[in-house]
Design a protein around this motif. Sequence first.
Motif, PDB file in Angstrom:
ATOM      1  N   PHE A  86      29.522  13.281   4.385  1.00  0.00           N
ATOM      2  CA  PHE A  86      30.239  13.011   3.321  1.00  0.00           C
ATOM      3  C   PHE A  86      31.748  13.087   3.557  1.00  0.00           C
ATOM      4  O   PHE A  86      32.170  13.124   4.694  1.00  0.00           O
ATOM      5  CB  PHE A  86      30.247  14.479   2.155  1.00  0.00           C
ATOM      6  N   PHE A  87      32.538  12.291   2.546  1.00  0.00           N
ATOM      7  CA  PHE A  87      33.715  12.095   2.681  1.00  0.00           C
ATOM      8  C   PHE A  87      34.635  12.737   1.579  1.00  0.00           C
ATOM      9  O   PHE A  87      33.997  13.195   0.413  1.00  0.00           O
ATOM     10  CB  PHE A  87      34.125  10.488   2.488  1.00  0.00           C
ATOM     11  N   VAL A  88      35.678  13.145   1.804  1.00  0.00           N
ATOM     12  CA  VAL A  88      36.490  14.178   0.936  1.00  0.00           C
ATOM     13  C   VAL A  88      37.793  13.547   0.513  1.00  0.00           C
ATOM     14  O   VAL A  88      38.620  13.070   1.398  1.00  0.00           O
ATOM     15  CB  VAL A  88      36.597  15.556   1.537  1.00  0.00           C
ATOM     16  N   TYR A 107      24.392  26.202  -6.581  1.00  0.00           N
ATOM     17  CA  TYR A 107      24.188  24.977  -7.658  1.00  0.00           C
ATOM     18  C   TYR A 107      23.318  24.073  -6.937  1.00  0.00           C
ATOM     19  O   TYR A 107      23.140  23.952  -5.909  1.00  0.00           O
ATOM     20  CB  TYR A 107      25.794  24.420  -7.906  1.00  0.00           C
ATOM     21  N   GLN A 108      22.605  23.245  -7.730  1.00  0.00           N
ATOM     22  CA  GLN A 108      21.850  22.082  -7.207  1.00  0.00           C
ATOM     23  C   GLN A 108      21.734  20.789  -8.007  1.00  0.00           C
ATOM     24  O   GLN A 108      22.213  20.797  -9.072  1.00  0.00           O
ATOM     25  CB  GLN A 108      20.252  22.700  -7.063  1.00  0.00           C
ATOM     26  N   VAL A 109      21.565  19.718  -7.209  1.00  0.00           N
ATOM     27  CA  VAL A 109      21.639  18.237  -7.929  1.00  0.00           C
ATOM     28  C   VAL A 109      20.643  17.425  -7.349  1.00  0.00           C
ATOM     29  O   VAL A 109      20.657  17.428  -5.969  1.00  0.00           O
ATOM     30  CB  VAL A 109      23.074  17.784  -8.480  1.00  0.00           C
ATOM     31  N   ARG A 110      19.808  16.704  -7.775  1.00  0.00           N
ATOM     32  CA  ARG A 110      19.104  15.712  -7.088  1.00  0.00           C
ATOM     33  C   ARG A 110      19.851  14.444  -6.890  1.00  0.00           C
ATOM     34  O   ARG A 110      20.478  13.904  -7.653  1.00  0.00           O
ATOM     35  CB  ARG A 110      17.756  15.364  -7.862  1.00  0.00           C
ATOM     36  N   VAL A 111      19.802  14.105  -5.548  1.00  0.00           N
ATOM     37  CA  VAL A 111      20.539  13.104  -4.934  1.00  0.00           C
ATOM     38  C   VAL A 111      19.934  11.482  -5.349  1.00  0.00           C
ATOM     39  O   VAL A 111      20.862  10.554  -5.236  1.00  0.00           O
ATOM     40  CB  VAL A 111      21.101  13.148  -3.550  1.00  0.00           C
ATOM     41  N   GLU A 112      18.659  11.488  -6.084  1.00  0.00           N
ATOM     42  CA  GLU A 112      18.188  10.214  -6.193  1.00  0.00           C
ATOM     43  C   GLU A 112      17.794  10.230  -7.781  1.00  0.00           C
ATOM     44  O   GLU A 112      17.510  11.252  -8.104  1.00  0.00           O
ATOM     45  CB  GLU A 112      16.960   9.718  -5.461  1.00  0.00           C
ATOM     46  N   THR A 163      32.121  13.307  -1.647  1.00  0.00           N
ATOM     47  CA  THR A 163      31.501  11.894  -1.658  1.00  0.00           C
ATOM     48  C   THR A 163      30.200  11.894  -0.757  1.00  0.00           C
ATOM     49  O   THR A 163      30.313  11.692   0.316  1.00  0.00           O
ATOM     50  CB  THR A 163      32.126  10.687  -2.078  1.00  0.00           C
ATOM     51  N   LEU A 164      28.940  12.137  -1.268  1.00  0.00           N
ATOM     52  CA  LEU A 164      27.736  12.312  -0.333  1.00  0.00           C
ATOM     53  C   LEU A 164      27.301  11.013  -0.095  1.00  0.00           C
ATOM     54  O   LEU A 164      27.495   9.982  -0.979  1.00  0.00           O
ATOM     55  CB  LEU A 164      26.897  12.958  -1.109  1.00  0.00           C
ATOM     56  N   LYS A 165      27.263  10.498   1.257  1.00  0.00           N
ATOM     57  CA  LYS A 165      26.646   9.306   1.829  1.00  0.00           C
ATOM     58  C   LYS A 165      25.511   9.418   2.413  1.00  0.00           C
ATOM     59  O   LYS A 165      25.255  10.313   3.453  1.00  0.00           O
ATOM     60  CB  LYS A 165      27.965   8.566   2.428  1.00  0.00           C
ATOM     61  N   ARG A 166      24.300   8.461   2.371  1.00  0.00           N
ATOM     62  CA  ARG A 166      23.312   8.448   3.305  1.00  0.00           C
ATOM     63  C   ARG A 166      23.499   7.378   4.612  1.00  0.00           C
ATOM     64  O   ARG A 166      23.900   6.173   4.054  1.00  0.00           O
ATOM     65  CB  ARG A 166      22.088   8.103   2.418  1.00  0.00           C
ATOM     66  N   ILE A 167      23.245   8.117   5.581  1.00  0.00           N
ATOM     67  CA  ILE A 167      23.363   7.204   6.809  1.00  0.00           C
ATOM     68  C   ILE A 167      22.116   6.215   7.266  1.00  0.00           C
ATOM     69  O   ILE A 167      21.000   6.737   7.074  1.00  0.00           O
ATOM     70  CB  ILE A 167      23.702   8.082   8.026  1.00  0.00           C
ATOM     71  N   ASP A 168      22.409   5.087   7.206  1.00  0.00           N
ATOM     72  CA  ASP A 168      21.445   4.264   7.693  1.00  0.00           C
ATOM     73  C   ASP A 168      21.227   4.129   9.295  1.00  0.00           C
ATOM     74  O   ASP A 168      22.239   3.441   9.934  1.00  0.00           O
ATOM     75  CB  ASP A 168      21.892   2.674   7.065  1.00  0.00           C
ATOM     76  N   LEU A 169      20.173   4.492   9.790  1.00  0.00           N
ATOM     77  CA  LEU A 169      20.363   4.773  11.301  1.00  0.00           C
ATOM     78  C   LEU A 169      20.075   3.451  12.272  1.00  0.00           C
ATOM     79  O   LEU A 169      20.860   3.125  13.001  1.00  0.00           O
ATOM     80  CB  LEU A 169      18.997   5.443  11.645  1.00  0.00           C
ATOM     81  N   LYS A 170      19.601   2.420  11.455  1.00  0.00           N
ATOM     82  CA  LYS A 170      19.491   1.022  11.974  1.00  0.00           C
ATOM     83  C   LYS A 170      20.658   0.278  12.214  1.00  0.00           C
ATOM     84  O   LYS A 170      21.168  -0.350  13.094  1.00  0.00           O
ATOM     85  CB  LYS A 170      18.632  -0.135  11.409  1.00  0.00           C
ATOM     86  N   THR A 171      21.634   0.512  11.218  1.00  0.00           N
ATOM     87  CA  THR A 171      22.976  -0.334  11.215  1.00  0.00           C
ATOM     88  C   THR A 171      23.933   0.472  11.375  1.00  0.00           C
ATOM     89  O   THR A 171      25.097   0.111  11.718  1.00  0.00           O
ATOM     90  CB  THR A 171      22.928  -1.043   9.714  1.00  0.00           C
ATOM     91  N   GLY A 172      24.216   1.759  11.329  1.00  0.00           N
ATOM     92  CA  GLY A 172      25.304   2.688  11.444  1.00  0.00           C
ATOM     93  C   GLY A 172      26.197   2.763  10.382  1.00  0.00           C
ATOM     94  O   GLY A 172      27.250   3.248  10.638  1.00  0.00           O
ATOM     95  N   VAL A 227      25.611   7.887  -2.402  1.00  0.00           N
ATOM     96  CA  VAL A 227      24.664   8.235  -3.300  1.00  0.00           C
ATOM     97  C   VAL A 227      25.223   9.193  -4.619  1.00  0.00           C
ATOM     98  O   VAL A 227      24.545   9.124  -5.672  1.00  0.00           O
ATOM     99  CB  VAL A 227      23.607   9.010  -2.530  1.00  0.00           C
ATOM    100  N   MET A 228      26.255   9.793  -4.355  1.00  0.00           N
ATOM    101  CA  MET A 228      26.912  10.549  -5.446  1.00  0.00           C
ATOM    102  C   MET A 228      28.063  11.061  -4.995  1.00  0.00           C
ATOM    103  O   MET A 228      28.453  11.353  -3.891  1.00  0.00           O
ATOM    104  CB  MET A 228      25.836  11.704  -5.918  1.00  0.00           C
ATOM    105  N   ASP A 229      29.096  11.695  -6.200  1.00  0.00           N
ATOM    106  CA  ASP A 229      30.033  12.373  -5.772  1.00  0.00           C
ATOM    107  C   ASP A 229      30.094  13.645  -6.899  1.00  0.00           C
ATOM    108  O   ASP A 229      29.509  13.685  -7.669  1.00  0.00           O
ATOM    109  CB  ASP A 229      31.413  11.555  -5.853  1.00  0.00           C
TER     110      ASP A 229
END
Length: 414
Positions: A353-355, A409-414, A361-370, A375-377
């Motif tokens: 995540f970035f702040v 708290y909870q929230v679905r990221v997709e 701001t939550l971000k998903r990492i793509d292992l193949k591309t780096g 996905v959400m803030d």
Amino acid sequence: MIALVLICFQMSAQERQIIQGYCKDENGKAIENVSVYVHDSLLVSVTDEQGRFTYSLAKTGLKLRFAHMVFEPAYYTINEKDINGKNLTVRMKTKSHELLEVEITANAPHIAFDNPVMTVIDYTIREDGIYLIAYRRRNSALLHLSFDMDTLHEMPISSRYKYLNKDAFGDIYAINDYQASLVGFMELENGKKMMMNFYHSMSRKAFYDKFSGIVAAIDSVYITGRYFYFNKEMAYYCNILGSDKEPYLLHYIVDEEGSDDIWLLLHTGTRSFDNNFWVADPIYNPIYAIDNKFYLFAYTDHETIVFDAEGNELERYPLTFHEYRKWNGKMEPDRRWKQKMMMDAARKEFYTFFVTDGIYTLKRIDLKTGTVTSVMDLSGYPFAQNLRIHDGVLYFIYPTGINKRKALYQVRVE
């Protein structure tokens, strides 16, 4: 030469009158992004992820103000013992305020666990559910919840227990200032868990001495990590479970630029006192275990390295999302990235995540591309605490706005 360097440090300290301290909440947890002011309005420092701040023009009798969106302002007057010291701790209290009505959407964060007489202190997640410490007036309780938030087990515990720790082997410990206690169950023949209890305890120091160096584990191998050269070099070692075989090196990582800075400081004394080696931050290169493989995110080397269960290298991928290219072509670290990652063990995915201004701001990492994909803030939830992901759901702790309580708290990221 050493004597001359020490003299330089002493002269610099006398001239610059440095103070260093930490901002913490009522539970002793570090508070990030606290603004530190002098004369009530001049910003002189902002706390990092360890809650640490530094002010290099301090004077005895000067009054500091500490401000944060979630906490009440705090004030501190510098005294003589604070100058060039490192033990100053400023405690901040959570603001008491009512939340405004908000529109409920299908994918908005919502309270997962809330009890009108309890406040959530800490939690962790395992494949069998959520483990949570909640404070209730003068007592505390350890709860084992299903992912539907049903209470499966509950056990009264001392209010001195403030933290939960899941080690690399999946065992859960409740920790206070003095000891660490292993959480366990009695199990029936059909595998049903009964009667949650503490089945083993050790001193807090013994716990950290035993487990803090173990960073990842699979069925037959566990990985230990060790820092060298003032936290600017690190090594990961493979250890065979149940074997007398000596650990062998998995990977060695060096922060070349950071090591050069330390060398200059030690040998010339020309570096700024603010960047001295004893407050140097350790380099961040985490490793995770999934499906008998180890994934090393070597940010210092700008690559992700995959190893098999025996420590043999399988693949390498680029890792670039944590930096950006300046106008002159030079790559620089992105300050919004806070050097933290999360693994969704259920879905075998990695997140970071970035702040910006306290908003995650939550971000998903793509292992193949780096690279990463947003996905959400968490707009509306500044400085959320203890972010974790399991099976596509993000969990975090945040004040409810009622009686200074905190809820899960909870929230679905997709």
